[in-house]
Design a protein around this motif. Sequence first.
Motif, PDB file in Angstrom:
ATOM      1  N   MET A 185       0.874  -1.262   0.006  1.00 37.25           N
ATOM      2  CA  MET A 185      -0.082  -0.166   0.000  1.00 37.25           C
ATOM      3  C   MET A 185       0.988   1.226  -0.076  1.00 37.25           C
ATOM      4  N   TYR A 217       0.978   4.211  -2.801  1.00 37.68           N
ATOM      5  CA  TYR A 217       0.602   5.578  -2.703  1.00 37.68           C
ATOM      6  C   TYR A 217       1.910   6.418  -3.145  1.00 37.68           C
ATOM      7  N   HIS A 275       1.948   9.483  -5.832  1.00 36.85           N
ATOM      8  CA  HIS A 275       2.587  10.760  -5.386  1.00 36.85           C
ATOM      9  C   HIS A 275       3.493  11.259  -6.247  1.00 36.85           C
TER      10      HIS A 275
END
Length: 112
Positions: free
Chosen positions: A1, A5, A9
Amino acid sequence: MAFAYLCLHMLAWAVMDMGLLWGQMARDVVKRPYLLFGMAAFLALLPLALTSNDLSIRKMGGQAWRRLHRLVYPAAVLACVHYLWVGKVITLSPALWLAVVLGLLIIRPILS
């Protein structure tokens, strides 16, 4: 995860902030030290993402896999410092995240 992310980003930064201008991105990373911390966190998480599967665990062996995956600890610190530094002014949220991560790293040997 965390790696997913991080990829999103970085993609948002590369596309929206830098317009996919690779030379400008490279200059920006060198110019802004907080970006170096973010990139270092990415480089620490990359081998973890690539080896987070059963085949890698079998091929590497459990002990080597666990040793490699200890990179998550410096990656967490690097990510928190990046988050703290990117704001240019110390605010409560990134400072709390850094305190939580450092606190957990301090008590980890005690609980093990």
